[in-house]
Design a protein around this motif. Structure first.
Motif, PDB file in Angstrom:
ATOM      1  N   GLY A  33       0.828  -1.196   0.000  1.00 31.08           N
ATOM      2  CA  GLY A  33       0.000   0.000   0.000  1.00 31.08           C
ATOM      3  C   GLY A  33       0.862   1.245   0.000  1.00 31.08           C
ATOM      4  N   VAL A  34       0.173   2.378  -0.094  1.00 28.63           N
ATOM      5  CA  VAL A  34       0.845   3.680  -0.109  1.00 28.63           C
ATOM      6  C   VAL A  34       0.374   4.483   1.086  1.00 28.63           C
ATOM      7  CG1 VAL A  34       1.193   5.817  -1.402  1.00 28.63           C
ATOM      8  CG2 VAL A  34       0.988   3.635  -2.623  1.00 28.63           C
ATOM      9  N   VAL A  35       1.325   5.056   1.828  1.00 28.69           N
ATOM     10  CA  VAL A  35       0.984   5.883   2.993  1.00 28.69           C
ATOM     11  C   VAL A  35       0.214   7.103   2.506  1.00 28.69           C
ATOM     12  CG1 VAL A  35       1.868   7.196   4.941  1.00 28.69           C
ATOM     13  CG2 VAL A  35       3.020   5.084   4.242  1.00 28.69           C
ATOM     14  N   LYS A  36      -1.029   7.208   2.963  1.00 26.88           N
ATOM     15  CA  LYS A  36      -1.921   8.271   2.496  1.00 26.88           C
ATOM     16  C   LYS A  36      -1.920   9.470   3.437  1.00 26.88           C
ATOM     17  CE  LYS A  36      -6.815   8.928   1.379  1.00 26.88           C
ATOM     18  NZ  LYS A  36      -8.125   8.237   1.308  1.00 26.88           N
TER      19      LYS A  36
ATOM     20  N   GLY B 154      -5.327   0.392  -2.297  1.00 28.04           N
ATOM     21  CA  GLY B 154      -5.816   0.298  -3.666  1.00 28.04           C
ATOM     22  C   GLY B 154      -7.325   0.337  -3.687  1.00 28.04           C
ATOM     23  N   GLY B 155      -7.878   1.432  -3.218  1.00 23.22           N
ATOM     24  CA  GLY B 155      -9.333   1.560  -3.183  1.00 23.22           C
ATOM     25  C   GLY B 155      -9.905   1.498  -1.784  1.00 23.22           C
ATOM     26  N   VAL B 156      -9.144   1.059  -0.837  1.00 25.29           N
ATOM     27  CA  VAL B 156      -9.602   0.976   0.551  1.00 25.29           C
ATOM     28  C   VAL B 156      -8.429   1.334   1.470  1.00 25.29           C
ATOM     29  CG1 VAL B 156      -9.084  -1.491   0.695  1.00 25.29           C
ATOM     30  CG2 VAL B 156     -10.733  -0.475   2.270  1.00 25.29           C
ATOM     31  N   ASP B 157      -8.757   2.038   2.563  1.00 21.40           N
ATOM     32  CA  ASP B 157      -7.715   2.479   3.511  1.00 21.40           C
ATOM     33  C   ASP B 157      -7.695   1.587   4.742  1.00 21.40           C
ATOM     34  OD1 ASP B 157      -7.182   4.496   1.809  1.00 21.40           O
ATOM     35  OD2 ASP B 157      -8.176   6.076   2.956  1.00 21.40           O
ATOM     36  N   GLY B 158      -6.516   1.380   5.282  1.00 18.75           N
ATOM     37  CA  GLY B 158      -6.338   0.650   6.536  1.00 18.75           C
ATOM     38  C   GLY B 158      -5.513   1.484   7.491  1.00 18.75           C
TER      39      GLY B 158
END
Length: 570
Positions: free
Chosen positions: A208-211, A223-227
């Motif tokens: 994932g990418v740190v948002k 990729g469409g959902v955050d954790g």
């Protein structure tokens, strides 16, 4: 005949005029439209085109080129151009390939807008509030908020690259088109989210990418959902703020720790992908072993020391210093300082290690005992005065206590302690050192011999002593024995005769003889009795001078005994 010919010529002229007018009217109606034309010639980067008018027009060759490619055009090709005017000042038709493409693009864009279909465009410039997009000839406006789902700092990678857009609104009369790249991404994101959530399970490893970064963790776009990646799950070592290990936009590998399908909340972890440093911690850090570590955090109750990445122990404030008891840990150690510690306890289940800092230093009480055992005389400063004694500073930065009962042999504790003040230099004698309780007992009165012991040396129970009355009370009389030590004769012990057992018949300063009935070294008091002395003397006189049964009175017997005693003294 001539008249007929004249009529015929007039009709022809009218017919030609009508045809010319029709032709001109039709031609004029073509202005502002897209017409087909034939390439007559391609010369000097210009293309000559015949569109069926009385004059030809010329268009720049570059207008026929595709982006990034040279124009491929030759005489005889049929092309569509936009007729701006029938003729200019040079008598040539004014044509435009660019406008023709734009008109064609508008027609296609309107159809896509009505059908809610995506269109392909290229971002090619920046304007106030957003960017310009080429939609195959038509120029559209892309607001800055519609570029991406999240703010984009650098748009350079997006320039010049064909991308899908969604038309938000368009007005052909005004030539306005507003497009959105974000809407396309959100739609794709929703599709990807549904697919990802459907296949998501605990233990799954994803990239994932740190948002976003907060004080308590980081949100990672999967990729469409955050954790949520909590700060405690980033690494085994202590991380005070997520920004110490992560930055926005960074690609990370994470593991799904928990997933709630109902709320669609996803908890992520990074440290779970690494070996747990707490495995076998008891063997690595046995009790009583010494290690070096780095102070990572300081609290009111102690300091945390990192023994290795991921392994921290707590040095409780009580284990930091032998002598500094009520000092904040920050006054003893500082963050990032390297210290030597001793392992006091290890609890693998609770993942806790108790450490000691003072255990790596000499115990000042042990050192003191080695140098100054009981009986040693020292000098120190009165550091504090309490209701039960004095605290005196000793070598080794420790204090000893002189209990109020050890201040003076004769004075009461309250009287003796009142004679001292903080800062006084006093001489003391070491009485006892308790290493376990960290206590040193001192005495001041012990510097001199006990006058009570001196006064009572050789004195024993049953001796007759001469006393001086110092005080008369209702319960008896207080007397001075020897060198000023106090004794007490109770009222019932003042005389053998009950009528004489009256304290008021004695005066202060009067000397009396009494027999010692008790020597109490604990209370430092001597109990005396005149009554016992008289009874002993009577018994002795009776034994020496006869019995009252032989006819002699008790007075005669005692009188004779007293006379003999006086003669003996003379």
């Amino acid at each position: 005949m001539a008249q007929a010919m004249a009529k015929t010529g007039e009709g022809a002229r009218e017919s030609f005029a009508a045809l010319l007018e029709e032709s001109l009217g039709t031609s004029e109606s073509l202005e502002g439209t897209v017409v087909k034309g034939r390439v007559v010639a391609v010369e000097n980067d210009m293309v000559t085109i015949d569109v069926g008018l009385k004059s030809e027009g010329r268009v720049a060759l570059k207008e026929f080129a595709q982006p990034g490619q040279p124009a491929e055009l030759k005489a005889g090709d049929t092309v569509e151009v936009y007729l701006e005017r029938m003729e200019d000042k040079n008598g040539e038709a004014v044509l435009s390939r660019e406008k023709a493409k734009r008109e064609e693009a508008w027609t296609q864009l309107e159809k896509a807008f009505n059908d809610q279909q995506r269109v392909t465009g290229v971002i090619f410039g920046r304007v106030k509030g957003g960017f310009t997009v080429d939609l195959n000839g038509a120029v559209a406006f892309l607001p800055g908020s519609q570029v991406d789902i999240r703010p984009v700092r650098d748009i350079s990678p997006l320039l010049g690259t064909p991308q899908p857009f969604q038309i938000l609104k368009m007005d052909r009369s005004r030539g306005n088109i507003v497009v959105s790249r974000r809407a396309v991404l959100e739609e794709s994101r929703a599709e990807a989210r549904s697919e990802l959530v459907a296949n998501l399970k605990e233990g799954q490893v994803l990239q994932g990418v740190v948002k976003n970064i907060t004080d308590y963790g980081a949100f990672v776009d999967l990729g469409g959902v955050d954790g949520l990646l909590h700060v405690t799950d980033i690494a085994w070592r202590r991380i005070n703020h997520p920004s110490e290990a992560l930055q926005i936009g960074q690609t990370v590998t994470v593991q799904v720790i928990r997933f709630n399908p109902e709320t669609q909340r996803i908890s992520l972890g990074m440290k779970q992908l690494e070996a747990d440093p707490w495995e076998g911690v008891e063997a690595k850090y046995p009790v009583s072993a010494r290690f070096k570590g780095r102070v990572t955090n300081i609290t009111d109750y102690g300091a945390f020391v990192e023994l290795e990445p991921g392994i921290e122990g707590l040095v409780h404030v009580s284990e930091m210093s032998w002598t500094k008891k009520n000092v904040h840990p920050g006054k003893i150690v500082s963050t990032s300082q390297e210290v030597e510690v001793m392992v006091l306890d290890v609890d693998p289940q609770k993942r806790r290690i108790s450490l000691g800092l003072k255990q790596c230093l000499d115990n000042p009480w042990e050192t003191f005992l080695d140098k100054y055992g009981p009986g040693t005389e020292l000098e120190g400063e009165v550091k504090n005065i309490t209701e039960f004694g004095l605290f005196v500073g000793l070598p080794g930065d420790i204090d000893g206590m002189v209990h109020m009962s050890d201040l003076d042999w004769n004075k009461s504790g309250e009287e003796a302690i009142a004679e001292y003040k903080k800062g006084d230099r006093v001489k003391v004698k070491v009485l006892d050192v308790d290493i376990e309780k960290e206590r040193i007992s001192l005495g001041i009165k012990q510097l001199a011999s006990d006058p009570f012991e001196s006064a009572t040396a050789g004195m024993k129970k049953g001796d007759v002593v001469t006393c001086t009355v110092t005080q008369v009370t209702d319960g008896g009389i207080e007397v001075a024995v020897g060198e000023g030590f106090t004794g007490f004769i109770r009222k019932s012990d003042l005389s053998r005769e009950r009528s004489e057992q009256r304290p008021e018949r004695f005066a202060v300063g009067e000397k009396v003889d009494a027999k010692v009935t008790q020597i109490d070294r604990g209370s430092r008091r001597i109990s005396l009795s005149i009554k016992v002395r008289e009874m002993e003397e009577e018994k002795q006189a009776m034994a020496e001078y006869g019995s009252s049964d032989s006819g002699a009175s008790l007075g005669d017997i005692l009188g004779a005994a007293l006379k003999r005693r006086q003669q003996g003294e003379e």
